[in-house]
Design an enzyme around this catalytic site. Sequence first.
Site, PDB file in Angstrom:
ATOM      1  N   CYS A 121       0.869  -1.269   0.017  1.00  0.00           N
ATOM      2  CA  CYS A 121       0.022  -0.031  -0.093  1.00  0.00           C
ATOM      3  C   CYS A 121       1.018   1.218   0.131  1.00  0.00           C
ATOM      4  O   CYS A 121       0.272   2.320  -0.101  1.00  0.00           O
ATOM      5  CB  CYS A 121      -0.834  -0.095   1.380  1.00  0.00           C
ATOM      6  SG  CYS A 121      -2.002  -1.276   1.061  1.00  0.00           S
ATOM      7  N   HIS A 261      -2.168   6.523   4.654  1.00  0.00           N
ATOM      8  CA  HIS A 261      -2.816   5.597   4.119  1.00  0.00           C
ATOM      9  C   HIS A 261      -3.831   5.387   5.252  1.00  0.00           C
ATOM     10  O   HIS A 261      -4.038   5.274   6.267  1.00  0.00           O
ATOM     11  CB  HIS A 261      -1.799   4.310   4.013  1.00  0.00           C
ATOM     12  CG  HIS A 261      -2.482   3.110   3.610  1.00  0.00           C
ATOM     13  ND1 HIS A 261      -3.223   3.211   2.494  1.00  0.00           N
ATOM     14  CD2 HIS A 261      -2.502   2.012   4.165  1.00  0.00           C
ATOM     15  CE1 HIS A 261      -3.740   1.857   2.243  1.00  0.00           C
ATOM     16  NE2 HIS A 261      -3.221   1.075   3.184  1.00  0.00           N
ATOM     17  N   ASN A 291     -10.146   1.060   2.701  1.00  0.00           N
ATOM     18  CA  ASN A 291      -8.618   0.859   2.236  1.00  0.00           C
ATOM     19  C   ASN A 291      -8.787   0.422   0.879  1.00  0.00           C
ATOM     20  O   ASN A 291      -9.065  -0.613   0.368  1.00  0.00           O
ATOM     21  CB  ASN A 291      -8.091  -0.144   3.120  1.00  0.00           C
ATOM     22  CG  ASN A 291      -6.634  -0.430   3.004  1.00  0.00           C
ATOM     23  OD1 ASN A 291      -5.977   0.301   1.875  1.00  0.00           O
ATOM     24  ND2 ASN A 291      -5.833  -1.127   3.685  1.00  0.00           N
TER      25      ASN A 291
END
Length: 334
Positions: A121, A261, A291
């Site tokens: 990520c 994030h 997410n």
Amino acid sequence: MARRKRSALLPLRIAGTGAFLPAKTLTNEDLARFLDTSDEWIRTRTGIRLRHVLAEGEVPAQMGVAAAGRALAMAGKSAAEVDLLLAATNVPEEPIPGTAPHLAAGLGLKKAPFLDVTAGCAGFLYALALAGAWLRAGLARTALVVGTEAPSRFVDWSDRATCVLFGDGAGAVVLERSAGGSGILGLALRGDPAKLHLLRIEAGGVRLPASGATVQAKKHYLQMEGKGLFRAAVGMMAEATRAAAAQAGLSLQDIDWVIPHQANLRIIEALTKRLGLPEGRVVVNIDRVANTSTASIPIALDELVRAGKVEGGQILALTAFGAGASYGTVILRW
Ligand code: UT7
């Protein structure tokens, strides 16, 4: 002020941002219809209320093309001016040739180099830094960096511990060379392979090729040790943010916007507390998008920019963690 004097490590200007979320949405209540879960559990443990997911037949490159189109429009540029395309993604459109060529085709690029950047990520941050170095070396004038991910296609929709956390989406930035002092001031990109077991898809690659047995064992789905990741995430992002700020010659108080994030609201809150950041300066949209992996930071950045909240000269810290474990922070002067 000291923060205006230091020249950028990687000079660049973000000339445009863009994002795209698929039209189809799933609320927590929708999930509770086929999973042993509840809106209350998901909201209190993660902060998520809603996620967007691709409809059947839609693919990640379409999301990337849409996000890139918006970023190019903001920059006042055409796709023909792009001379570098980086696609941050973890699970590609197809194993060969990946996502970037599909994105390039969708954008109508003819000869610009393209490549996928895979770093969990944190992939968007790696791609941003790589594009910055490319521009700095004089190898390109206009770079397009796209984060696009469709976790809905690789989570196990019967596993409540993972599927509720993710959403699909894409975000993009158009970068150009800058002589005006804007760009990457500090960069702390890190890897800790001792943590690679925390998040992985075991099958479908060369180590464990696809077979009837791997499908039966559900090894093509994302597997995660949520608690281990949660524990590691705050420390990794805090350390990288401190290191990147120190490299930039800045204190944490100099940072105008932190874009973390969007993995879990509780992780973001713990990071905010650990670094002593004022809450109003930490960007949160996980409630509406969940997410989205490599797309999470450029989507949040685009929202901030389009809300008119980012001013020239401001300092932004982008920080992420994910599979690998790859993690890091990029400090930018807008
Ligand atoms: O981009 C990076 C990707 N991943 C992450 O960042 C994930 C990081 N980790 C997390 O966000 C959290 O660890 C989770 C949200 C995944 C889990 O939260 P937690 O507070 O660590 O919960 P837990 O794993 O300790 O589970 C607590 C309970 C368990 O039940 P028992 O064993 O206590 O009876 C789980 O089975 O909650 C249960 N549970 C659920 N219950 C309802 C797990 N998922 C769900 C669910 N709905 N969706």
